[in-house]
Design an enzyme around this catalytic site. Structure first.
Site, mmCIF file in Angstrom:
data_model
loop_
_atom_site.group_PDB
_atom_site.id
_atom_site.type_symbol
_atom_site.label_atom_id
_atom_site.label_comp_id
_atom_site.label_asym_id
_atom_site.label_seq_id
_atom_site.Cartn_x
_atom_site.Cartn_y
_atom_site.Cartn_z
ATOM 1 C CD GLN A 255 -2.811 1.327 0.311
ATOM 2 O OE1 GLN A 255 -3.695 0.376 -0.001
ATOM 3 N NE2 GLN A 255 -2.812 2.347 -0.609
ATOM 4 C CG ASP B 193 -5.358 2.926 8.073
ATOM 5 O OD1 ASP B 193 -6.369 2.668 7.515
ATOM 6 O OD2 ASP B 193 -4.543 2.168 8.366
ATOM 7 C CB CYS C 244 -4.822 2.331 2.795
ATOM 8 S SG CYS C 244 -5.248 2.241 4.455
HETATM 9 N N1 NVA Z 1 -4.669 -0.537 9.166
HETATM 10 C C1 NVA Z 1 -5.847 -1.095 8.388
HETATM 11 C C2 NVA Z 1 -5.332 -0.870 6.882
HETATM 12 C C3 NVA Z 1 -6.304 -1.678 5.991
HETATM 13 C C4 NVA Z 1 -5.801 -1.722 4.597
HETATM 14 C C5 NVA Z 1 -5.899 -2.443 9.020
HETATM 15 O O1 NVA Z 1 -4.867 -2.935 9.166
HETATM 16 O O2 NVA Z 1 -7.238 -2.864 9.134
HETATM 17 N N1 CP Z 2 -6.005 -0.997 1.360
HETATM 18 C C1 CP Z 2 -6.134 -2.232 1.356
HETATM 19 O O1 CP Z 2 -5.401 -2.814 1.453
HETATM 20 O O2 CP Z 2 -7.468 -2.700 1.046
HETATM 21 P P1 CP Z 2 -8.289 -4.052 1.089
HETATM 22 O O3 CP Z 2 -8.109 -4.161 2.750
HETATM 23 O O4 CP Z 2 -9.488 -4.055 0.548
HETATM 24 O O5 CP Z 2 -7.233 -5.191 0.320
#
Ligand code: NVA
Ligand code: CP
Length: 316
Positions: free
Chosen positions: A139, A231, A271
């Site tokens: 990402q 995020d 993201c």
């Molecule tokens: N920090 C988030 C990113 C998701 C793409 C997670 O780990 O859920």
């Molecule tokens: N940003 C990201 O990794 O999205 P997903 O959780 O949908 O893969």
């Protein structure tokens, strides 16, 4: 201690990349993106298979890796941990060795980062970290590429990270150290990034012309920033903490008032998935400074470059 073989490449964190390799990946990404737009994909990965192990949900990571392999002439296998023996307790080390006999490259999305390391240690094919509790390198590669597409080289510029010192924040810190830009993270008490990683990356950043600072106030982080990132406040696996986190992060929403304190031309990234009204206002997420759709799309292009690079497909 990581006992990975020195004869194969993996992408578990930015520690697996030099600045020069990142530049090489970005050049190839630009070419791959152009090929795609012109309807001229080249089958550089014909006959190759990517095994994708998912222990957490995904939209972008799954679909971008899967379509990326298809566009380059290969195929991808979606391996939900609920459907493979890993989910019933088969050793990671055994799964790694067996999968290596079938597929040419493995991507893992999981909880403990150690599991990605074990997979890489025992697999004889390259392993990509598709997100662990600690890092999300694919990402942040896409984010860096997106920034440079819009604004040119990121070196010497200022990035503000607002919110949780999580896996994304950790990968941003490693990126700042590698590419030499200024990263200021505004995090509430008890949600700062890992102190040891912060120390390491601060030292490395000092040698590349960058800097990494953690502050409390979002306004301090965004002052003069060229890019503002945030995020979710509750990452995957932290669902039980959601109410506590909503309270802890209440003052960390990236809204229009906060964005006004960054540079006029500052970009906004997330993201995704996003939660409008929590970590970001709808006005910012859907507003003119937001480049979130380019950011999401670029996962596809950068990962195609990563796949070629890790599998040693040399393109000139
Ligand atoms: N920090 C988030 C990113 C998701 C793409 C997670 O780990 O859920
Ligand atoms: N940003 C990201 O990794 O999205 P997903 O959780 O949908 O893969």
């Amino acid at each position: 201690m990581n006992a990975r073989s020195s004869t194969k490449r993996d992408l578990l964190t930015f520690d697996d990349l030099t600045a020069q390799e990142i530049r090489h990946l970005f050049q190839r990404t630009t070419q791959l993106k152009r090929n795609r737009a012109a309807g001229r994909d080249v089958a550089t990965l014909q006959g190759r298979t990517l095994g994708m192990i998912f222990e957490k949900p995904s939209t972008r990571t799954r679909v971008s890796f899967e379509t990326g392999m298809f566009q380059l002439g290969g195929q991808a296998l979606f391996l939900s941990s609920q459907d493979i023996q890993l989910g019933r307790g088969e050793e990671v080390s055994d799964s790694a060795r067996v999968l290596s006999r079938f597929v040419d490259i493995i991507m893992v999305r999981t909880f403990a980062h150690k599991k990605v390391e074990t997979m890489a240690e025992y697999a004889t094919v390259p392993v990509i970290n598709g997100l662990s509790d600690d890092f999300h390198p694919c990402q942040v590669l896409a984010d860096l590429f997106t920034y440079e597409e819009h604004r040119g080289p990121i070196g010497g510029h200022k990035v503000a990270w607002i919110g949780d010192g999580n896996n994304m924040a950790n990968s941003w810190m490693q990126a700042a150290a590698k590419l030499g830009f200024d990263l200021v993270l505004a995090c509430p008490a008890n949600y700062e990034p890992d102190a040891k990683l912060l120390g390491h990356t601060q030292l490395e950043a000092a040698s590349t012309g960058g800097s990494i600072t953690v502050v409390r106030a979002p306004a301090e982080a965004v002052a003069h920033a060229d890019l503002v990132c945030t995020d979710t406040w509750t990452s995957m696996g932290q669902e039980a903490e959601r109410q506590r986190r909503l309270r802890a992060f209440a003052d960390y929403c990236v809204d229009e008032a906060l964005m006004r304190q960054a540079k006029d031309e500052a970009l906004f990234m997330h993201c995704l998935p996003a939660h409008r009204g929590e970590e970001v206002s709808a006005g910012v997420l859907d507003g003119p400074q937001s480049v979130i759709w380019d950011e999401a799309e670029n996962r596809l292009h950068i990962q195609k470059a990563v796949l070629e690079w890790l599998m040693g497909v040399d393109i000139h």
